[in-house]
Design a protein around this motif. Structure first.
Motif, PDB file in Angstrom:
ATOM      1  N   UNK A 211       0.857  -1.185   0.000  1.00 32.06           N
ATOM      2  CA  UNK A 211       0.000   0.000   0.000  1.00 32.06           C
ATOM      3  C   UNK A 211       0.893   1.235   0.000  1.00 32.06           C
ATOM      4  N   UNK A 212       0.523   2.222  -0.809  1.00 28.64           N
ATOM      5  CA  UNK A 212       1.318   3.452  -0.913  1.00 28.64           C
ATOM      6  C   UNK A 212       2.784   3.128  -1.244  1.00 28.64           C
ATOM      7  N   UNK A 213       2.980   2.300  -2.263  1.00 24.97           N
ATOM      8  CA  UNK A 213       4.312   1.853  -2.646  1.00 24.97           C
ATOM      9  C   UNK A 213       5.021   2.952  -3.440  1.00 24.97           C
ATOM     10  N   UNK A 214       6.245   3.248  -3.080  1.00 27.75           N
ATOM     11  CA  UNK A 214       7.048   4.208  -3.841  1.00 27.75           C
ATOM     12  C   UNK A 214       7.433   3.596  -5.179  1.00 27.75           C
ATOM     13  N   UNK A 215       7.519   4.431  -6.208  1.00 27.27           N
ATOM     14  CA  UNK A 215       7.845   3.935  -7.543  1.00 27.27           C
ATOM     15  C   UNK A 215       9.153   3.153  -7.548  1.00 27.27           C
ATOM     16  N   UNK A 216      10.179   3.654  -6.841  1.00 33.04           N
ATOM     17  CA  UNK A 216      11.485   2.991  -6.872  1.00 33.04           C
ATOM     18  C   UNK A 216      11.520   1.695  -6.064  1.00 33.04           C
ATOM     19  N   UNK A 217      10.401   1.359  -5.404  1.00 31.99           N
ATOM     20  CA  UNK A 217      10.306   0.096  -4.668  1.00 31.99           C
ATOM     21  C   UNK A 217       9.281  -0.854  -5.284  1.00 31.99           C
ATOM     22  N   UNK A 218       8.653  -0.424  -6.368  1.00 32.15           N
ATOM     23  CA  UNK A 218       7.516  -1.168  -6.923  1.00 32.15           C
ATOM     24  C   UNK A 218       7.889  -2.571  -7.373  1.00 32.15           C
ATOM     25  N   UNK A 219       9.054  -2.732  -8.001  1.00 31.12           N
ATOM     26  CA  UNK A 219       9.429  -4.060  -8.506  1.00 31.12           C
ATOM     27  C   UNK A 219       9.629  -5.057  -7.370  1.00 31.12           C
TER      28      UNK A 219
ATOM     29  N   UNK B 164       5.538  -0.302 -15.726  1.00 34.23           N
ATOM     30  CA  UNK B 164       5.126  -1.279 -14.716  1.00 34.23           C
ATOM     31  C   UNK B 164       5.336  -0.710 -13.314  1.00 34.23           C
ATOM     32  N   UNK B 165       6.477  -0.080 -13.076  1.00 37.43           N
ATOM     33  CA  UNK B 165       6.746   0.517 -11.765  1.00 37.43           C
ATOM     34  C   UNK B 165       5.685   1.560 -11.422  1.00 37.43           C
ATOM     35  N   UNK B 166       5.347   2.394 -12.390  1.00 42.77           N
ATOM     36  CA  UNK B 166       4.343   3.442 -12.144  1.00 42.77           C
ATOM     37  C   UNK B 166       2.974   2.832 -11.887  1.00 42.77           C
ATOM     38  N   UNK B 167       2.613   1.800 -12.638  1.00 40.09           N
ATOM     39  CA  UNK B 167       1.307   1.171 -12.452  1.00 40.09           C
ATOM     40  C   UNK B 167       1.162   0.613 -11.044  1.00 40.09           C
ATOM     41  N   UNK B 168       2.170  -0.148 -10.599  1.00 34.80           N
ATOM     42  CA  UNK B 168       2.114  -0.747  -9.263  1.00 34.80           C
ATOM     43  C   UNK B 168       2.050   0.346  -8.202  1.00 34.80           C
ATOM     44  N   UNK B 169       2.879   1.364  -8.354  1.00 38.24           N
ATOM     45  CA  UNK B 169       2.916   2.441  -7.366  1.00 38.24           C
ATOM     46  C   UNK B 169       1.595   3.203  -7.310  1.00 38.24           C
ATOM     47  N   UNK B 170       1.090   3.619  -8.462  1.00 32.99           N
ATOM     48  CA  UNK B 170      -0.139   4.422  -8.490  1.00 32.99           C
ATOM     49  C   UNK B 170      -1.334   3.615  -7.999  1.00 32.99           C
ATOM     50  N   UNK B 171      -1.481   2.384  -8.476  1.00 28.98           N
ATOM     51  CA  UNK B 171      -2.607   1.560  -8.021  1.00 28.98           C
ATOM     52  C   UNK B 171      -2.588   1.366  -6.515  1.00 28.98           C
ATOM     53  N   UNK B 172      -1.388   1.208  -5.953  1.00 34.48           N
ATOM     54  CA  UNK B 172      -1.289   0.949  -4.507  1.00 34.48           C
ATOM     55  C   UNK B 172      -1.645   2.168  -3.660  1.00 34.48           C
TER      56      UNK B 172
END
Length: 300
Positions: free
Chosen positions: A159-167, A242-250
């Motif tokens: 939840x609230x994942x930073x982009x640089x941690x998304x992977x 992909x990083x942005x998708x995971x981060x924004x969705x979270x």
């Protein structure tokens, strides 16, 4: 590691592909017979929850099988199994991204790609498998369309994942066909019904662990219908990575292990042709993504 789900003798199983063979290791059977580990998950979602400890457990089981006197008894030939989606059922709806490739957005009538995420969901009952014959749904639609996509499988709660941690929150990747009833989509003024008919989300053939795909933004996606290339794109052309998708969705939805994110489709769908060309009974769709394989389905 390429992991697949399958049925063998009526039981739902999972395991890694045997290297250089058309077979899968039955890791549950290995554990039951050789008792290598103190515990081992009974289903793939519970396994994914363990993250890369799950992958290490699988490797230990495979090594134990190779060193046993019954090595061949732990392999299941592809010819004797029923393929399932690598994620047979998600914990909740499948999260999907619309118009995430600029040229696809334009072929669908937009003047430019969206500046914010277009998000919709597909029902988990829409999940189907590689090789499964899919219904054409002729009683419900005459405008069934294909969309070849890279799909992300989430590996841990986020939840609230930073982009640089998304992977770090990704377990692996698979291939999806976001099959869509275009007329239902237009009629209902939203996406859910047109995207959620039975067996309109085939996934597979494997979920490939992220260590084998270090850069998800440099993968080719090729979709063929009856052998003719319709889509020939690259994930480098995504509007949102992909990083942005995971981060924004979270930021809005708590992501959970086993969640699947469909990342959008390149240009070349049936609706974008002049005139539009939709799927019909007898058609075969093959979607290939480098590093993962080919997802194939026929329609009847």
């Amino acid at each position: 590691m390429k992991i697949l789900s399958f049925k063998f003798n009526g039981e739902v199983k999972f395991g890694p592909k045997v290297k250089k063979e058309e077979a899968v290791w039955d890791v549950v059977a290995i554990q039951e017979e050789l008792n290598v580990l103190p515990s081992f998950p009974a289903n793939i979602i519970d396994g994914i929850t363990l993250g890369f400890d799950f992958v290490e457990k699988i490797r230990k089981l495979v090594e134990a099988a190779k060193n046993s006197e019954k090595v061949e008894s732990f392999k299941r030939s592809f010819s004797e199994i029923e393929w399932l989606s690598p994620i047979p059922r998600t914990p909740k709806n499948i999260l999907c991204i619309g118009k995430n490739y600029d040229e696809h957005a334009k072929e669908m009538g937009a003047t430019a790609a969206p500046t914010d995420l277009v998000v919709f969901t597909k029902s988990p009952t829409s999940i189907a498998a590689d090789g499964q014959v899919l219904p054409i749904h002729e009683s419900k639609t005459d405008s069934l369309d294909y969309e070849g996509e890279l799909a992300v499988v989430i590996g841990k709660v986020g939840k609230n994942i930073a982009k640089n941690q998304a992977l770090d929150y990704i377990f692996g990747y698979t291939i999806a066909n976001d099959i869509t009833a275009r007329d239902l989509q237009d009629r209902h003024k939203q996406y859910f019904i047109g995207k959620s008919l039975e067996a309109t989300c085939p996934l597979g053939p494997y979920v490939v662990t992220k260590d084998e795909i270090p850069n998800p933004q440099n993968l080719t996606i090729v979709t063929k219908v009856n052998g003719a290339i319709r889509q020939n794109g690259s994930t480098k052309d995504m509007v949102f990575s992909v990083e942005e998708l995971v981060s924004i969705l979270s930021q809005y939805v708590t992501l959970e292990p086993g969640d699947v994110i469909l990342t959008g489709t390149p240009a070349g769908v049936g609706k974008g042709m002049t005139p539009p060309v939709f799927l019909k009974a007898g058609d075969e769709v093959k979607i290939s993504i480098e590093g993962i394989g080919t997802l194939s389905n026929k329609f009847e």
